[in-house]
Design an enzyme around this catalytic site. Structure first.
Site, PDB file in Angstrom:
ATOM      1  N   GLN A   1      -4.921  25.433 -16.274  1.00 18.91           N
ATOM      2  CA  GLN A   1      -4.354  24.141 -15.900  1.00 18.91           C
ATOM      3  C   GLN A   1      -3.598  23.497 -17.058  1.00 18.91           C
ATOM      4  O   GLN A   1      -2.649  22.740 -16.848  1.00 18.91           O
ATOM      5  CB  GLN A   1      -5.459  23.213 -15.395  1.00 18.91           C
ATOM      6  CG  GLN A   1      -6.097  23.681 -14.104  1.00 18.91           C
ATOM      7  CD  GLN A   1      -5.091  23.844 -12.984  1.00 18.91           C
ATOM      8  OE1 GLN A   1      -4.428  22.892 -12.582  1.00 18.91           O
ATOM      9  NE2 GLN A   1      -4.944  25.065 -12.481  1.00 18.91           N
TER      10      GLN A   1
ATOM     11  N   ASN B   1       7.120  15.110 -12.738  1.00 17.38           N
ATOM     12  CA  ASN B   1       6.862  14.750 -14.123  1.00 17.38           C
ATOM     13  C   ASN B   1       6.660  13.242 -14.258  1.00 17.38           C
ATOM     14  O   ASN B   1       6.634  12.507 -13.262  1.00 17.38           O
ATOM     15  CB  ASN B   1       7.981  15.262 -15.035  1.00 17.38           C
ATOM     16  CG  ASN B   1       9.336  14.630 -14.698  1.00 17.38           C
ATOM     17  OD1 ASN B   1       9.421  13.562 -14.072  1.00 17.38           O
ATOM     18  ND2 ASN B   1      10.401  15.286 -15.111  1.00 17.38           N
TER      19      ASN B   1
ATOM     20  N   GLU C   1      -8.971  14.883 -11.966  1.00 18.05           N
ATOM     21  CA  GLU C   1      -8.261  15.372 -10.784  1.00 18.05           C
ATOM     22  C   GLU C   1      -8.948  16.619 -10.217  1.00 18.05           C
ATOM     23  O   GLU C   1      -9.271  16.684  -9.043  1.00 18.05           O
ATOM     24  CB  GLU C   1      -6.818  15.699 -11.171  1.00 18.05           C
ATOM     25  CG  GLU C   1      -6.000  16.295 -10.041  1.00 18.05           C
ATOM     26  CD  GLU C   1      -4.624  16.738 -10.493  1.00 18.05           C
ATOM     27  OE1 GLU C   1      -3.775  16.971  -9.615  1.00 18.05           O
ATOM     28  OE2 GLU C   1      -4.395  16.867 -11.715  1.00 18.05           O
TER      29      GLU C   1
ATOM     30  N   HIS D   1      -3.023 -23.221  14.000  1.00 12.85           N
ATOM     31  CA  HIS D   1      -3.948 -22.187  14.462  1.00 12.85           C
ATOM     32  C   HIS D   1      -4.906 -22.766  15.515  1.00 12.85           C
ATOM     33  O   HIS D   1      -5.184 -22.147  16.551  1.00 12.85           O
ATOM     34  CB  HIS D   1      -4.790 -21.654  13.284  1.00 12.85           C
ATOM     35  CG  HIS D   1      -4.054 -20.742  12.346  1.00 12.85           C
ATOM     36  ND1 HIS D   1      -2.966 -21.141  11.622  1.00 12.85           N
ATOM     37  CD2 HIS D   1      -4.289 -19.438  12.002  1.00 12.85           C
ATOM     38  CE1 HIS D   1      -2.549 -20.132  10.865  1.00 12.85           C
ATOM     39  NE2 HIS D   1      -3.339 -19.085  11.076  1.00 12.85           N
TER      40      HIS D   1
ATOM     41  N   GLU E   1     -10.742 -25.046   8.109  1.00 13.80           N
ATOM     42  CA  GLU E   1      -9.725 -24.634   7.141  1.00 13.80           C
ATOM     43  C   GLU E   1      -8.473 -25.509   7.194  1.00 13.80           C
ATOM     44  O   GLU E   1      -7.485 -25.238   6.507  1.00 13.80           O
ATOM     45  CB  GLU E   1      -9.347 -23.172   7.396  1.00 13.80           C
ATOM     46  CG  GLU E   1     -10.522 -22.217   7.188  1.00 13.80           C
ATOM     47  CD  GLU E   1     -10.156 -20.772   7.509  1.00 13.80           C
ATOM     48  OE1 GLU E   1      -9.047 -20.536   8.045  1.00 13.80           O
ATOM     49  OE2 GLU E   1     -10.962 -19.878   7.210  1.00 13.80           O
TER      50      GLU E   1
ATOM     51  N   HIS F   1       0.254  23.601 -17.214  1.00 12.60           N
ATOM     52  CA  HIS F   1       1.124  22.737 -16.403  1.00 12.60           C
ATOM     53  C   HIS F   1       2.097  21.955 -17.265  1.00 12.60           C
ATOM     54  O   HIS F   1       3.249  21.748 -16.889  1.00 12.60           O
ATOM     55  CB  HIS F   1       0.282  21.761 -15.573  1.00 12.60           C
ATOM     56  CG  HIS F   1      -0.030  22.260 -14.209  1.00 12.60           C
ATOM     57  ND1 HIS F   1       0.861  22.202 -13.162  1.00 12.60           N
ATOM     58  CD2 HIS F   1      -1.149  22.828 -13.695  1.00 12.60           C
ATOM     59  CE1 HIS F   1       0.313  22.707 -12.076  1.00 12.60           C
ATOM     60  NE2 HIS F   1      -0.908  23.100 -12.367  1.00 12.60           N
TER      61      HIS F   1
END
Length: 427
Positions: free
Chosen positions: A250, A205, A318, A411, A406, A253
């Site tokens: 449906q 739910n 859906e 690095h 950069e 539900h």
């Protein structure tokens, strides 16, 4: 021209309902995080009137529940699970580990590794969702998940035997009689007696869905499922009886489940209200389905199939049932949906219960960017690299220059070290 003949709830009304749910869930998660099993026990007593010595069912209790069921029930569960297992295995077979040499001495690859532990929520209440055990527990096991914990709430103060049987037959390693937010939180956060999982899956739910949303990041989730949605695409070859049956099938539900009819047939659009009322008069679940249709049902009349296609992709439902003379026309062109049901011979109930595809699907227009639960959701696709000495000297020079652009000095030094150490091999 697209004409909306019947409107559903407004976005403002939906947003206000979501706000109230969000606040409730937040306070309950805080309580469970602070008090663990004690909070879970208090919540189970409050919401489910359930306070067993242990929420986890023992092997003997599970066997007793399975033995209590008629043989036909077990046969039917096994049949459904065989279909779902077969399709999940076929999906898994389509996934491959790869390793390629992208240039001499540079090998790149990826591996598909199962998530280590998964918590599956199987809803109960008015509708004990036996099929959700197949869709979550079984699919996780096909993917190779080692530990699957599964929770479902008691039904009128008793274990729901068919649901427990489905969990066990699907391969659940741990089965807990626990529902709602407390079940999701116990699996996601862990308590003194329930070890935490790495991923949470399964429908529920609004409170269950919100609990998963708030726990996301701490654990993985399948998707943020809202109320069940269905969209019927119908042309003049369809009839009002089938359209109404599939809409109400449906809508039952829950009272907030959207059910939308999209049609080029004025005959169906104008006749659907009377047919809905006729069927509601005899439908055992009319108390729920009638509210869903009243508050969230829509009828949209279009002039052409192209307009229906555009509107269907905008709605991104859906479930989409295509009741037209050429249903595969929509399969070839639609892009936003959870699952398509092509032709009058199939329907959403098949997908929900038995045919083999997974019924945990995207809602609230999430079909624009994700599919539903499938075996691949339980797999992590991770990459790796291996480089030869000769290749690292060459790659390192490119990397060094790119790092300098950069301003990443550390690095750059990682690359420069390899160039200095292995570059001489090219001399």
């Amino acid at each position: 021209m697209i004409r909306i003949l019947k409107h559903g709830a407004t976005e403002a009304e939906k947003t206000e309902a979501d706000r109230k749910v969000r606040q409730t869930v937040e306070s309950i998660l805080e309580d469970i995080a602070a008090r663990g099993d004690a909070a879970v026990r208090d919540l189970s007593a409050k919401f489910d009137k359930w306070q067993p010595a242990s929420f986890r069912l023992s092997p003997d209790e599970i066997r007793s529940l399975i033995d209590s069921l008629p043989e036909q029930v077990i046969t039917d569960i096994k049949f459904a699970q065989a279909q779902i297992r077969n399709f999940a295995r076929a999906q898994k077979d389509a996934l491959r580990d790869i390793e390629v040499e992208t240039m001499p001495g540079v090998r790149l690859g990826h591996k598909n590794i199962p998530v280590a532990s998964v918590g599956c929520y199987v809803p109960g209440g008015r509708y004990p969702m036996v099929a959700s055990a197949h869709m979550s527990v079984l699919t996780a096991k096909v993917a190779g998940v080692k530990r699957v914990a599964a929770c479902t709430p008691p039904l009128n103060g008793e274990p729901p035997a068919a649901t427990v049987a489905a969990m066990a037959l699907a391969g659940a390693d741990e089965i807990y009689l626990l529902g709602g937010i407390q079940a999701v939180a116990a699996m996601g956060l862990g308590t003194e007696t329930i070890a935490p999982v790495d991923m949470l899956v399964g429908p529920g739910n609004a409170y269950v869905a919100e609990a998963k949303r708030q726990l996301f990041g701490r654990v993985g989730i399948d998707l943020l499922a809202g109320p069940t949605e269905t969209l019927i695409i119908a042309d003049d070859t369809a009839d009002a009886e089938m359209c109404a049956t599939d809409l109400l099938g449906q809508a039952e539900h829950g009272p907030t489940s959207p059910a939308v009819l999209l049609t080029t047939s004025a005959r169906i659009a104008e006749g659907i209200a009377a047919e809905i009322e006729r069927q509601l008069a005899v439908l055992p679940t009319a108390d729920i389905a009638s509210v869903a249709w009243r508050d969230h049902g829509q009828v949209i009349l279009c002039d052409t199939a192209a307009e229906m296609l555009a509107e269907a992709d905008r709605i991104a439902s859906e479930h989409v049932q295509v009741l037209t003379r050429d249903p595969r026309w929509f399969l070839d062109r639609m892009t936003n949906y959870g699952s398509l049901f092509l032709g009058k011979e199939t329907n959403v109930a098949y997908g929900d219960k038995v045919i083999g595809t997974n019924h945990t699907l995207p809602t609230k227009r999430a079909a624009r960017y994700t599919g539903g639960l499938w075996v691949g959701k339980f797999l992590k696709t991770v990459t790796y690299q291996q480089v030869s000495p000769e290749a690292t000297a060459m790659i390192g020079e490119y990397c060094s220059r790119l790092c300098a652009i950069e301003n990443f000095a550390g690095h750059k030094e990682q690359a420069d070290l390899r160039v200095r150490r292995y570059g001489g091999r090219n001399a």
